[in-house]
Enzyme design. Structure first.
Site, PDB file in Angstrom:
ATOM      1  N   TRP A   1       0.823  -1.222   0.000  1.00 54.32           N
ATOM      2  CA  TRP A   1       0.000   0.000   0.000  1.00 54.32           C
ATOM      3  C   TRP A   1       0.857   1.272   0.000  1.00 54.32           C
ATOM      4  O   TRP A   1       0.330   2.362  -0.152  1.00 54.32           O
ATOM      5  CB  TRP A   1      -0.926   0.017   1.212  1.00 54.32           C
ATOM      6  CG  TRP A   1      -2.028  -1.001   1.146  1.00 54.32           C
ATOM      7  CD1 TRP A   1      -2.286  -1.889   0.144  1.00 54.32           C
ATOM      8  CD2 TRP A   1      -3.038  -1.224   2.142  1.00 54.32           C
ATOM      9  NE1 TRP A   1      -3.384  -2.649   0.453  1.00 54.32           N
ATOM     10  CE2 TRP A   1      -3.865  -2.267   1.671  1.00 54.32           C
ATOM     11  CE3 TRP A   1      -3.319  -0.660   3.391  1.00 54.32           C
ATOM     12  CZ2 TRP A   1      -4.965  -2.733   2.399  1.00 54.32           C
ATOM     13  CZ3 TRP A   1      -4.400  -1.131   4.115  1.00 54.32           C
ATOM     14  CH2 TRP A   1      -5.214  -2.154   3.626  1.00 54.32           C
ATOM     15  N   LYS A   2       2.138   1.138   0.243  1.00 55.35           N
ATOM     16  CA  LYS A   2       3.025   2.310   0.358  1.00 55.35           C
ATOM     17  C   LYS A   2       2.445   3.293   1.383  1.00 55.35           C
ATOM     18  O   LYS A   2       1.831   2.856   2.344  1.00 55.35           O
ATOM     19  CB  LYS A   2       3.235   2.960  -1.011  1.00 55.35           C
ATOM     20  CG  LYS A   2       3.570   1.939  -2.101  1.00 55.35           C
ATOM     21  CD  LYS A   2       4.062   2.568  -3.358  1.00 55.35           C
ATOM     22  CE  LYS A   2       4.216   1.505  -4.423  1.00 55.35           C
ATOM     23  NZ  LYS A   2       4.993   1.941  -5.555  1.00 55.35           N
TER      24      LYS A   2
ATOM     25  N   HIS B   1      12.906  -2.289  -0.730  1.00 55.00           N
ATOM     26  CA  HIS B   1      12.074  -1.759  -1.822  1.00 55.00           C
ATOM     27  C   HIS B   1      12.825  -0.620  -2.511  1.00 55.00           C
ATOM     28  O   HIS B   1      13.519   0.166  -1.855  1.00 55.00           O
ATOM     29  CB  HIS B   1      10.727  -1.273  -1.278  1.00 55.00           C
ATOM     30  CG  HIS B   1       9.749  -0.974  -2.374  1.00 55.00           C
ATOM     31  ND1 HIS B   1       9.779   0.205  -3.079  1.00 55.00           N
ATOM     32  CD2 HIS B   1       8.748  -1.718  -2.902  1.00 55.00           C
ATOM     33  CE1 HIS B   1       8.815   0.180  -4.001  1.00 55.00           C
ATOM     34  NE2 HIS B   1       8.176  -0.976  -3.911  1.00 55.00           N
TER      35      HIS B   1
ATOM     36  N   GLU C   1      11.954   2.150  -3.551  1.00 52.11           N
ATOM     37  CA  GLU C   1      11.666   3.505  -3.035  1.00 52.11           C
ATOM     38  C   GLU C   1      12.465   3.782  -1.761  1.00 52.11           C
ATOM     39  O   GLU C   1      12.880   4.916  -1.516  1.00 52.11           O
ATOM     40  CB  GLU C   1      10.155   3.665  -2.814  1.00 52.11           C
ATOM     41  CG  GLU C   1       9.432   3.779  -4.154  1.00 52.11           C
ATOM     42  CD  GLU C   1       7.989   3.339  -4.160  1.00 52.11           C
ATOM     43  OE1 GLU C   1       7.393   3.174  -3.078  1.00 52.11           O
ATOM     44  OE2 GLU C   1       7.455   3.139  -5.269  1.00 52.11           O
TER      45      GLU C   1
ATOM     46  N   GLY D   1       1.561  -2.735  -6.285  1.00 44.73           N
ATOM     47  CA  GLY D   1       1.486  -1.445  -5.604  1.00 44.73           C
ATOM     48  C   GLY D   1       0.116  -0.814  -5.809  1.00 44.73           C
ATOM     49  O   GLY D   1      -0.862  -1.190  -5.168  1.00 44.73           O
ATOM     50  N   GLY D   2       0.060   0.134  -6.744  1.00 43.71           N
ATOM     51  CA  GLY D   2      -1.155   0.931  -6.962  1.00 43.71           C
ATOM     52  C   GLY D   2      -2.437   0.120  -7.042  1.00 43.71           C
ATOM     53  O   GLY D   2      -3.462   0.492  -6.442  1.00 43.71           O
TER      54      GLY D   2
END
Ligand code: PEP
Length: 262
Positions: free
Chosen positions: A15-16, A104, A106, A243-244
């Site tokens: 979900w970040k 990850h 990011e 992700g999204g």
């Protein structure tokens, strides 16, 4: 015989930094009710929410006996102490986390995480018997230079340096080409298979034939319900890190149902 065991695919939703704990409850409930026992029998489904949501997810999963698994997006390499803002392995384990995302892209990009730090985070994850999802992948410049396979294998070797075989058995690897993350640009199934099969061969050298055979290797990068089936048809791919498309329960559930058409 262990080596011939059929692996259960894993679909994990990262979900970040999205969804507060109230939204997390709504999405978790909807996701769980959109899936049937036959889906959970065929696929391990995990959500990886922000730290602030994990207690709410735990309460729901335990209280309603949901078959969803869950985990955390990061972990401290330290046990405890003066590390403001960090979250320890023990804290995550007490929250019932099965998985921890480690490395990850990011976090590598925004927090300067090195392979050495990632190695320490893997060790912290194993120390509390949780399962790391180790993320590796190249950026566009490396892909265009044609060095992507060697680059990813170096990340893999560095991250797993010195990890003992009983722990290596548990690791999940997510191959996530950075140029495909959040861009809508997916690697072709053949591109993903090229790297995932190289990762599997490298795991024989790092571990054993059995460790390599049994390891779950995921693909991540703009996975959606429209491309998951083709990705999952590839022989070296055992699941997806999403992700999204994991933020919306209906779409994520459609992804998790890929097995119904394969
Ligand atoms: C990810 O963050 O791990 C990811 C694969 O994101 P997306 O599916 O949005 O590309």
């Amino acid at each position: 015989m262990d080596q011939l065991e059929v692996k259960k695919p894993l679909i994990a939703g990262n979900w970040k930094m999205n969804l507060n704990h109230l939204e997390a409850i709504a999405v978790t409930q909807k996701l769980s009710y959109s899936l049937e026992d036959k889906d959970f029998d065929a696929v391990d489904v995990a959500i990886i929410p922000p730290f602030t949501d994990i207690r709410s997810v735990q309460t729901l999963v335990d209280g309603d006996r949901l078959r969803l698994l869950y985990g955390a997006q990061d972990i401290s390499p330290e046990k405890s102490g003066a590390y403001t803002g960090d979250i320890s392995a023990l804290m995550l384990s007490k929250l019932g986390c099965t998985f921890v995302l480690v490395g990850h892209s990011e976090r590598r990009a925004h927090h300067g995480e090195s392979d050495e730090l990632i190695n320490r985070k893997l060790r912290a994850t194993f120390s509390m018997d949780m399962v790391p999802i180790l993320c590796i992948g190249e950026d566009l410049a490396i892909r265009e230079s044609g060095e992507h396979v060697q680059y990813v294998l170096t990340q893999l070797r560095n991250a797993l340096k010195g990890i003992h075989k009983p722990d290596l058995k548990k690791v999940v690897i997510a191959y996530e080409p950075i140029w495909a993350i959040g861009t809508g640009r997916t690697a072709t199934p053949e591109d993903a298979e090229e790297v995932c099969s190289a990762i599997r061969r490298e795991l024989i050298k790092i571990g054993t034939e059995e460790i390599s055979h049994n390891a779950r290797i995921l693909y991540g990068g703009s996975v959606k319900s429209g491309n998951i089936v083709d990705i999952m048809r590839e022989p070296s791919i055992d699941g997806a890190l999403v992700g999204g498309a994991s933020l919306e329960a209906d779409e994520f559930a459609r992804i998790c149902k890929f097995h119904r058409v394969i």
